[in-house]
Design a protein around this motif. Sequence first.
Motif, PDB file in Angstrom:
ATOM      1  N   PHE A  66      -9.157 -44.347  -8.477  1.00  0.00           N
ATOM      2  CA  PHE A  66      -8.005 -44.722  -9.296  1.00  0.00           C
ATOM      3  C   PHE A  66      -7.255 -45.903  -8.675  1.00  0.00           C
ATOM      4  CE2 PHE A  66      -3.406 -44.379  -9.937  1.00  0.00           C
ATOM      5  CZ  PHE A  66      -3.334 -44.523 -11.308  1.00  0.00           C
ATOM      6  N   LEU A  67      -7.047 -45.874  -7.371  1.00  0.00           N
ATOM      7  CA  LEU A  67      -6.323 -46.962  -6.721  1.00  0.00           C
ATOM      8  C   LEU A  67      -7.110 -48.267  -6.762  1.00  0.00           C
ATOM      9  CD1 LEU A  67      -4.867 -45.078  -3.626  1.00  0.00           C
ATOM     10  CD2 LEU A  67      -3.612 -45.903  -5.627  1.00  0.00           C
ATOM     11  N   SER A  68      -8.454 -48.165  -6.722  1.00  0.00           N
ATOM     12  CA  SER A  68      -9.259 -49.390  -6.789  1.00  0.00           C
ATOM     13  C   SER A  68      -9.168 -50.063  -8.151  1.00  0.00           C
ATOM     14  CB  SER A  68     -10.719 -49.076  -6.465  1.00  0.00           C
ATOM     15  OG  SER A  68     -11.310 -48.298  -7.492  1.00  0.00           O
ATOM     16  N   LEU A  69      -8.855 -49.290  -9.196  1.00  0.00           N
ATOM     17  CA  LEU A  69      -8.756 -49.832 -10.551  1.00  0.00           C
ATOM     18  C   LEU A  69      -7.319 -50.137 -10.961  1.00  0.00           C
ATOM     19  CD1 LEU A  69     -11.254 -47.429 -12.363  1.00  0.00           C
ATOM     20  CD2 LEU A  69     -11.703 -49.741 -11.570  1.00  0.00           C
ATOM     21  N   ASN A  86      -0.231 -52.470  -5.971  1.00  0.00           N
ATOM     22  CA  ASN A  86       0.975 -51.703  -5.713  1.00  0.00           C
ATOM     23  C   ASN A  86       1.153 -51.555  -4.208  1.00  0.00           C
ATOM     24  OD1 ASN A  86      -0.516 -49.136  -4.914  1.00  0.00           O
ATOM     25  ND2 ASN A  86      -1.244 -49.434  -7.022  1.00  0.00           N
ATOM     26  N   THR A  87       2.167 -50.813  -3.813  1.00  0.00           N
ATOM     27  CA  THR A  87       2.469 -50.667  -2.389  1.00  0.00           C
ATOM     28  C   THR A  87       1.320 -50.009  -1.627  1.00  0.00           C
ATOM     29  OG1 THR A  87       4.820 -50.454  -2.940  1.00  0.00           O
ATOM     30  CG2 THR A  87       4.130 -49.747  -0.744  1.00  0.00           C
ATOM     31  N   VAL A  88       0.700 -48.993  -2.228  1.00  0.00           N
ATOM     32  CA  VAL A  88      -0.385 -48.278  -1.546  1.00  0.00           C
ATOM     33  C   VAL A  88      -1.591 -49.183  -1.359  1.00  0.00           C
ATOM     34  CG1 VAL A  88      -1.935 -46.300  -1.676  1.00  0.00           C
ATOM     35  CG2 VAL A  88       0.428 -46.078  -2.439  1.00  0.00           C
ATOM     36  N   THR A  89      -1.986 -49.903  -2.403  1.00  0.00           N
ATOM     37  CA  THR A  89      -3.158 -50.770  -2.291  1.00  0.00           C
ATOM     38  C   THR A  89      -2.909 -51.937  -1.346  1.00  0.00           C
ATOM     39  OG1 THR A  89      -2.406 -51.959  -4.273  1.00  0.00           O
ATOM     40  CG2 THR A  89      -3.985 -50.175  -4.587  1.00  0.00           C
ATOM     41  N   LYS A  90      -1.666 -52.392  -1.251  1.00  0.00           N
ATOM     42  CA  LYS A  90      -1.364 -53.476  -0.323  1.00  0.00           C
ATOM     43  C   LYS A  90      -1.451 -53.013   1.132  1.00  0.00           C
ATOM     44  CE  LYS A  90       1.618 -56.071  -3.509  1.00  0.00           C
ATOM     45  NZ  LYS A  90       3.000 -56.545  -3.797  1.00  0.00           N
ATOM     46  N   VAL A 143     -14.839 -47.214  -1.755  1.00  0.00           N
ATOM     47  CA  VAL A 143     -15.360 -47.371  -3.119  1.00  0.00           C
ATOM     48  C   VAL A 143     -16.613 -48.236  -3.160  1.00  0.00           C
ATOM     49  CG1 VAL A 143     -14.833 -48.289  -5.414  1.00  0.00           C
ATOM     50  CG2 VAL A 143     -13.103 -46.985  -4.152  1.00  0.00           C
ATOM     51  N   TYR A 144     -16.607 -49.357  -2.447  1.00  0.00           N
ATOM     52  CA  TYR A 144     -17.710 -50.311  -2.560  1.00  0.00           C
ATOM     53  C   TYR A 144     -18.806 -49.984  -1.560  1.00  0.00           C
ATOM     54  CZ  TYR A 144     -14.301 -53.022  -5.221  1.00  0.00           C
ATOM     55  OH  TYR A 144     -13.385 -53.418  -6.157  1.00  0.00           O
TER      56      TYR A 144
END
Length: 269
Positions: A88-91, A95-99, A109-110
């Motif tokens: 979910f975060l990869s898509l 946001n703050t978490v992904t940064k 994921v990859y």
Amino acid sequence: MDAYDEDSQALRGPDGSTGARRPEDPEHQEAPVRPASGDPDGSPSTGSPPPVPRRTGVAALSPRYQVGAAVALAVVAVAACVHLGMVFLSLAPANTVTKQHGKAIEEWVYPEFEQNWKLFAPNPLQQNIAVQARAEVRMKDGNVRTTAWNDLSAQDGAAIDGSLLPSHTEQNEVRRGWDFFVATHGADNRPVGMRGALSEQYVRRIVVMRLNRDDAISREGVIQRVQVRSSTTNVQPPKWSREKISDKPVFRLLPWWTVGDEEAAGGAR
């Protein structure tokens, strides 16, 4: 008087009382008739206790194994939640978490779990892309032979053609690996970003595994180097369309990759 009274026809005692039994006398009351069976309702008794319900599933395990099963289920549930959260975060938009944790999310994921939305894009993919590979193989006599080009994409297509339950690996392993490589390399085939080397290693391992399995020359010797290319052909428009596009394939040729000892010995299988 006679011993029997003519009116009552009852036996009298010395004190003049009759010998008739009185209902209120406990000593002379008759005991109630009970069923011959041991059950209160008189049904036949088997003489055995009622059957105990048989336990099934986790309840049938001993307490120690029940604890182990509960721990295993908890681990699976936590892993599933973490995986869904990472995807979910990869898509999701930045946001703050992904940064703060973008690198950890990408590593999770990859490339195996990358999502692709080209089918629903305004301009869907209109090309047939085939991934082909060949190898330099050192034979048992010491000579080095070069194999012919093996069309890995065509092999996958033949494997799933007509199959009601095609394998996810056969459908997406080569295709997604190549998409991962193209996304992390420039037109000069040089890596762009930190994931470039990872994508090269991923594609190389797939190629070595496939050639060791499907190519006759590769099975007889040890793979020293591999080379990969893509063949891109435009999907022809329908007959009623006036659009004119080329039907000739366009090749993208990569340089030779040296295969490590672990991969050459079958470590990629």
